[in-house]
Design a protein around this motif. Sequence first.
Motif, mmCIF file in Angstrom:
data_model
loop_
_atom_site.group_PDB
_atom_site.id
_atom_site.type_symbol
_atom_site.label_atom_id
_atom_site.label_comp_id
_atom_site.label_asym_id
_atom_site.label_seq_id
_atom_site.Cartn_x
_atom_site.Cartn_y
_atom_site.Cartn_z
ATOM 1 N N TYR A 1 0.833 -1.210 0.000
ATOM 2 C CA TYR A 1 0.000 0.000 0.000
ATOM 3 C C TYR A 1 0.862 1.252 0.000
ATOM 4 C CZ TYR A 1 -4.433 -2.349 0.730
ATOM 5 O OH TYR A 1 -5.557 -3.112 0.562
ATOM 6 N N PHE A 2 0.404 2.245 -0.752
ATOM 7 C CA PHE A 2 1.062 3.547 -0.871
ATOM 8 C C PHE A 2 0.026 4.475 -1.491
ATOM 9 C CE2 PHE A 2 3.268 6.614 -3.574
ATOM 10 C CZ PHE A 2 4.227 7.125 -2.714
ATOM 11 N N THR A 3 -0.291 5.563 -0.817
ATOM 12 C CA THR A 3 -1.260 6.510 -1.362
ATOM 13 C C THR A 3 -0.515 7.513 -2.234
ATOM 14 O OG1 THR A 3 -2.714 6.232 0.532
ATOM 15 C CG2 THR A 3 -3.063 8.185 -0.812
ATOM 16 N N HIS A 4 -0.650 7.353 -3.536
ATOM 17 C CA HIS A 4 0.119 8.163 -4.483
ATOM 18 C C HIS A 4 -0.167 9.656 -4.349
ATOM 19 C CE1 HIS A 4 1.822 4.715 -6.580
ATOM 20 N NE2 HIS A 4 0.659 4.133 -6.367
ATOM 21 N N ASP A 5 -1.433 10.043 -4.183
ATOM 22 C CA ASP A 5 -1.731 11.474 -4.146
ATOM 23 C C ASP A 5 -1.280 12.139 -2.851
ATOM 24 O OD1 ASP A 5 -3.727 10.443 -2.530
ATOM 25 O OD2 ASP A 5 -5.371 11.497 -3.509
ATOM 26 N N ALA A 6 -0.932 11.349 -1.836
ATOM 27 C CA ALA A 6 -0.385 11.906 -0.603
ATOM 28 C C ALA A 6 1.131 11.787 -0.577
ATOM 29 C CB ALA A 6 -0.980 11.210 0.614
ATOM 30 N N GLY A 7 1.682 10.967 -1.451
ATOM 31 C CA GLY A 7 3.127 10.790 -1.492
ATOM 32 C C GLY A 7 3.666 9.880 -0.404
ATOM 33 N N GLY A 8 2.832 8.996 0.142
ATOM 34 C CA GLY A 8 3.291 8.084 1.188
ATOM 35 C C GLY A 8 2.140 7.307 1.789
ATOM 36 N N VAL A 9 2.373 6.770 2.974
ATOM 37 C CA VAL A 9 1.375 5.968 3.674
ATOM 38 C C VAL A 9 0.417 6.900 4.419
ATOM 39 C CG1 VAL A 9 1.020 4.209 5.468
ATOM 40 C CG2 VAL A 9 2.968 4.036 3.911
ATOM 41 N N THR A 10 -0.884 6.608 4.285
ATOM 42 C CA THR A 10 -1.922 7.375 4.980
ATOM 43 C C THR A 10 -2.737 6.438 5.867
ATOM 44 O OG1 THR A 10 -3.603 7.047 3.274
ATOM 45 C CG2 THR A 10 -2.123 8.960 3.006
ATOM 46 N N GLN A 11 -3.641 7.017 6.626
ATOM 47 C CA GLN A 11 -4.524 6.208 7.461
ATOM 48 C C GLN A 11 -5.352 5.255 6.609
ATOM 49 O OE1 GLN A 11 -4.552 6.111 10.922
ATOM 50 N NE2 GLN A 11 -5.797 4.282 10.523
ATOM 51 N N ARG A 12 -5.670 5.662 5.411
ATOM 52 C CA ARG A 12 -6.439 4.793 4.509
ATOM 53 C C ARG A 12 -5.655 3.517 4.179
ATOM 54 N NH1 ARG A 12 -9.452 6.700 -1.022
ATOM 55 N NH2 ARG A 12 -10.969 5.015 -1.018
ATOM 56 N N ASP A 13 -4.344 3.632 4.049
ATOM 57 C CA ASP A 13 -3.506 2.452 3.826
ATOM 58 C C ASP A 13 -3.532 1.532 5.042
ATOM 59 O OD1 ASP A 13 -2.478 3.202 1.201
ATOM 60 O OD2 ASP A 13 -1.366 4.747 2.265
ATOM 61 N N ILE A 14 -3.434 2.117 6.228
ATOM 62 C CA ILE A 14 -3.474 1.338 7.470
ATOM 63 C C ILE A 14 -4.803 0.587 7.566
ATOM 64 C CG2 ILE A 14 -3.488 1.480 10.004
ATOM 65 C CD1 ILE A 14 -0.713 2.117 8.881
ATOM 66 N N ASP A 15 -5.905 1.305 7.314
ATOM 67 C CA ASP A 15 -7.235 0.686 7.384
ATOM 68 C C ASP A 15 -7.387 -0.430 6.352
ATOM 69 O OD1 ASP A 15 -7.793 2.552 9.367
ATOM 70 O OD2 ASP A 15 -8.959 3.861 8.042
ATOM 71 N N SER A 16 -6.864 -0.213 5.160
ATOM 72 C CA SER A 16 -6.944 -1.232 4.107
ATOM 73 C C SER A 16 -6.113 -2.457 4.473
ATOM 74 C CB SER A 16 -6.489 -0.653 2.769
ATOM 75 O OG SER A 16 -7.363 0.377 2.361
ATOM 76 N N ALA A 17 -4.941 -2.240 5.055
ATOM 77 C CA ALA A 17 -4.102 -3.360 5.493
ATOM 78 C C ALA A 17 -4.812 -4.167 6.578
ATOM 79 C CB ALA A 17 -2.754 -2.844 5.994
ATOM 80 N N GLN A 18 -5.525 -3.494 7.476
ATOM 81 C CA GLN A 18 -6.295 -4.204 8.495
ATOM 82 C C GLN A 18 -7.391 -5.047 7.846
ATOM 83 O OE1 GLN A 18 -7.416 -0.844 10.918
ATOM 84 N NE2 GLN A 18 -5.706 -1.164 12.323
ATOM 85 N N ALA A 19 -8.015 -4.528 6.804
ATOM 86 C CA ALA A 19 -9.046 -5.282 6.089
ATOM 87 C C ALA A 19 -8.445 -6.506 5.403
ATOM 88 C CB ALA A 19 -9.759 -4.381 5.080
ATOM 89 N N VAL A 20 -7.239 -6.363 4.853
ATOM 90 C CA VAL A 20 -6.568 -7.514 4.236
ATOM 91 C C VAL A 20 -6.224 -8.541 5.312
ATOM 92 C CG1 VAL A 20 -4.509 -8.288 2.972
ATOM 93 C CG2 VAL A 20 -5.723 -6.215 2.246
ATOM 94 N N ASN A 21 -5.806 -8.096 6.494
ATOM 95 C CA ASN A 21 -5.537 -9.044 7.583
ATOM 96 C C ASN A 21 -6.799 -9.816 7.956
ATOM 97 O OD1 ASN A 21 -2.835 -8.529 7.822
ATOM 98 N ND2 ASN A 21 -2.938 -7.682 9.887
ATOM 99 N N ALA A 22 -7.951 -9.151 7.962
ATOM 100 C CA ALA A 22 -9.213 -9.836 8.261
ATOM 101 C C ALA A 22 -9.510 -10.885 7.185
ATOM 102 C CB ALA A 22 -10.348 -8.829 8.375
ATOM 103 N N LEU A 23 -9.246 -10.537 5.942
ATOM 104 C CA LEU A 23 -9.424 -11.489 4.847
ATOM 105 C C LEU A 23 -8.469 -12.669 5.016
ATOM 106 C CD1 LEU A 23 -10.707 -12.213 2.105
ATOM 107 C CD2 LEU A 23 -8.927 -10.829 1.024
ATOM 108 N N TRP A 24 -7.219 -12.380 5.375
ATOM 109 C CA TRP A 24 -6.216 -13.435 5.602
ATOM 110 C C TRP A 24 -6.669 -14.359 6.724
ATOM 111 C CZ3 TRP A 24 -2.643 -16.276 3.727
ATOM 112 C CH2 TRP A 24 -1.725 -16.938 4.534
ATOM 113 N N ALA A 25 -7.217 -13.798 7.805
ATOM 114 C CA ALA A 25 -7.701 -14.622 8.918
ATOM 115 C C ALA A 25 -8.804 -15.555 8.442
ATOM 116 C CB ALA A 25 -8.194 -13.735 10.047
ATOM 117 N N GLU A 26 -9.659 -15.053 7.588
ATOM 118 C CA GLU A 26 -10.742 -15.870 7.029
ATOM 119 C C GLU A 26 -10.190 -16.975 6.127
ATOM 120 O OE1 GLU A 26 -14.016 -15.048 3.624
ATOM 121 O OE2 GLU A 26 -13.867 -13.498 5.178
ATOM 122 N N VAL A 27 -9.244 -16.623 5.267
ATOM 123 C CA VAL A 27 -8.684 -17.577 4.304
ATOM 124 C C VAL A 27 -7.815 -18.619 5.005
ATOM 125 C CG1 VAL A 27 -7.057 -17.776 2.388
ATOM 126 C CG2 VAL A 27 -8.804 -16.006 2.349
#
Length: 118
Positions: free
Chosen positions: A84-110
Amino acid sequence: MTGMCPELYDPRMGYDPTRKLTDGDVLDLKPEGWWGDAGKLFREFPFDSYQAGVDFAVRVAALAEALGHHPDISIHYRKVKVNYFTHDAGGVTQRDIDSAQAVNALWAEVSGAGVTGA
């Protein structure tokens, strides 16, 4: 935009450095299993087979569509790397953190075993 480093803010690119998290914030906020490096947030997920990794990558892509926030996804034989990298912010944003948490939830399910030890 006073006090901003011109290398970080280019109005033509729409960068918004006020949304970009500091490296320290990323280290404090990153979900379990994720790493920050060079302004990106990433994690590798191991699989027993190539097909299982591809299936997971497809599910991450569907999740990204639902969230409206799209990571770079790389498949390396039996590993899938999500970056994850938010291009329009030029780095990591809270949206990236939240998305990574969602991927972790998916990983837990899988994986069926939670996100620890993966």
